[in-house]
Write an enzyme that holds these catalytic residues in place. Structure first.
Site, PDB file in Angstrom:
ATOM      1  N   LYS A 268      47.709  28.317  30.681  1.00 29.45           N
ATOM      2  CA  LYS A 268      46.813  27.934  31.777  1.00 29.45           C
ATOM      3  C   LYS A 268      45.401  27.763  31.231  1.00 29.45           C
ATOM      4  O   LYS A 268      44.886  28.619  30.514  1.00 29.45           O
ATOM      5  CB  LYS A 268      46.817  28.985  32.889  1.00 29.45           C
ATOM      6  CG  LYS A 268      45.943  28.572  34.086  1.00 29.45           C
ATOM      7  CD  LYS A 268      46.172  29.465  35.296  1.00 29.45           C
ATOM      8  CE  LYS A 268      45.571  30.844  35.099  1.00 29.45           C
ATOM      9  NZ  LYS A 268      45.701  31.681  36.318  1.00 29.45           N
TER      10      LYS A 268
ATOM     11  N   GLY B 196      40.209  42.274  43.737  1.00 31.33           N
ATOM     12  CA  GLY B 196      38.965  41.521  43.652  1.00 31.33           C
ATOM     13  C   GLY B 196      38.245  41.583  42.325  1.00 31.33           C
ATOM     14  O   GLY B 196      37.607  40.611  41.905  1.00 31.33           O
ATOM     15  N   ALA B 197      38.306  42.716  41.636  1.00 27.85           N
ATOM     16  CA  ALA B 197      37.540  42.865  40.401  1.00 27.85           C
ATOM     17  C   ALA B 197      38.151  42.022  39.292  1.00 27.85           C
ATOM     18  O   ALA B 197      39.298  42.220  38.905  1.00 27.85           O
ATOM     19  CB  ALA B 197      37.491  44.335  39.983  1.00 27.85           C
ATOM     20  N   ASP B 198      37.372  41.069  38.789  1.00 27.50           N
ATOM     21  CA  ASP B 198      37.856  40.214  37.708  1.00 27.50           C
ATOM     22  C   ASP B 198      36.793  40.017  36.634  1.00 27.50           C
ATOM     23  O   ASP B 198      36.873  39.105  35.818  1.00 27.50           O
ATOM     24  CB  ASP B 198      38.294  38.851  38.254  1.00 27.50           C
ATOM     25  CG  ASP B 198      37.167  38.104  38.955  1.00 27.50           C
ATOM     26  OD1 ASP B 198      36.057  38.661  39.066  1.00 27.50           O
ATOM     27  OD2 ASP B 198      37.391  36.968  39.402  1.00 27.50           O
TER      28      ASP B 198
ATOM     29  N   LYS C 102      32.270  44.687  38.433  1.00 27.57           N
ATOM     30  CA  LYS C 102      32.802  44.564  39.787  1.00 27.57           C
ATOM     31  C   LYS C 102      33.603  45.815  40.144  1.00 27.57           C
ATOM     32  O   LYS C 102      34.336  46.353  39.321  1.00 27.57           O
ATOM     33  CB  LYS C 102      33.684  43.323  39.922  1.00 27.57           C
ATOM     34  CG  LYS C 102      32.908  42.011  39.903  1.00 27.57           C
ATOM     35  CD  LYS C 102      33.810  40.841  40.231  1.00 27.57           C
ATOM     36  CE  LYS C 102      33.016  39.541  40.308  1.00 27.57           C
ATOM     37  NZ  LYS C 102      33.881  38.390  40.684  1.00 27.57           N
TER      38      LYS C 102
ATOM     39  N   SER D 227      44.974  45.038  39.661  1.00 24.81           N
ATOM     40  CA  SER D 227      45.531  43.762  39.203  1.00 24.81           C
ATOM     41  C   SER D 227      44.437  42.859  38.656  1.00 24.81           C
ATOM     42  O   SER D 227      43.484  42.519  39.371  1.00 24.81           O
ATOM     43  CB  SER D 227      46.238  43.062  40.364  1.00 24.81           C
ATOM     44  OG  SER D 227      46.668  41.770  40.003  1.00 24.81           O
TER      45      SER D 227
END
Length: 331
Positions: free
Chosen positions: A74, A226-228, A232, A299
């Protein structure tokens, strides 16, 4: 004779040819393969484009299950100025899905919709293993596009009846309610009301925690999605200290997942991480049957999930003749 054309699949086709139940099964297979050593997933690489306030990220992987194997890469960007300057999404992705045996490019697939749905599927897998069996209520903090696949996935593995969605944007909350009101008892509510449900998914970009230990129920399972990026954090330190923490990948989660801030500040350490989701899926560690109290799934999104998702959509599209075939290599 192997395929000698490359199938082009746009976002609408990806959405249509990726049933959530099959996608969850595929992502579950990917987690298992990774734990058992049947996957290769080099570290995500970055191309920093400071001139354009953006970056590219490449995510390659190969995995082998009992029934199939697959390879893909990707190529995804993050360009925050896109919506305002160019009327384009901040994040766009393209997946090249290849035949592992010959390396022939079988498909060129929209990666934006694929990423959204496989992220939901990962939460579905975690919920299936970590939520209480009779979970019937779900809270969602953050009513953006990721919220939709979170509910779709969780409702695939649990009989969800009541849904509470919380967001600072009232219009986004109403749009979410309008979309799902025919399927669920869905309403807007506070963060605390959402967090007290049997299952909670957090899908926000915040850097200051918005969910505390006092907000959640005694046995709430949380999908922290949400944390990426570094810095965060959606869940407060007291919540993380009390919960059983399950991650998708140690390197990614300690670097940019929900645990990155408390981990680097010394609030939690390795001893506070129960294990990786692959260990539970593979049966090497117990899921909810061996855990009491609140559980958190951190995740970050893995390339093996993209490969599994690409496999599902390609197989469906090929069987149903969906997409546009073209001769990319001329061989």
């Amino acid at each position: 004779m192997p395929a000698r054309t490359t199938r082009l699949l746009n976002g609408d086709q990806v959405d249509r040819e990726m049933p959530m139940d099959e996608l969850i099964d595929g992502v579950e297979d990917a987690f298992r393969a990774y734990e058992l050593g049947n996957a290769q997933m080099p570290a995500k690489s970055y191309v920093d484009l400071r001139k354009y306030n953006g970056d590219f990220r490449s995510m390659p992987a190969y995995l082998e299950t009992e029934d199939w194997d697959a390879a893909a890469i990707k190529w995804v960007n993050v360009h925050p100025d896109n919506p305002e300057k160019f009327d384009l999404p901040t994040v766009m992705g393209t997946v090249i899905y290849s035949d592992p045996e010959t390396a022939y490019p079988l498909a060129l697939i929209d990666g934006t919709v694929l990423t959204k749905k496989r992220t939901g599927a990962a939460a579905g897998v975690a919920t299936d293993y970590l939520a209480v069996e009779d979970a019937s209520s779900m809270g969602i903090v953050g009513a953006g596009i990721q919220a939709y696949t979170q509910l779709e996935a969780v409702a695939t593995v649990r009989d969800i009846e009541e849904v509470v969605v919380s967001d600072v944007d009232d219009e986004a909350v109403q749009a979410f309610i309008d979309h799902f009101e025919d399927r669920f008892d869905v309403r807007g509510g506070s963060v605390s009301e959402a967090a007290s449900c049997d299952v909670l998914s957090t899908v926000t970009p915040v850097r200051e925690p918005i969910v505390s230990a006092a907000d959640v129920g005694e046995h709430t399972h949380i999908n922290a999605m949400g944390a990426d990026a570094e810095g965060k954090q959606e869940l407060a330190d007291d919540l993380m200290q009390d919960a059983t923490i399950v991650i998708d990948d140690y390197e990614q989660c300690t670097h940019s997942g929900e645990i990155n801030v408390p981990f680097h500040e010394g609030v939690i350490d390795d001893a506070d991480i129960y294990g990786e989701i692959g260990e539970i899926v593979a049966g090497n560690k117990a899921g909810r049957e061996g855990i009491d109290g609140v559980t958190v799934f951190d995740s970050t999104g893995l390339a093996i999930q993209d490969v599994a998702a690409a496999h599902v959509v390609y197989e469906h599209a090929t069987e149903e003749g969906i997409g546009t075939d073209f001769d990319l290599l001329g061989v």
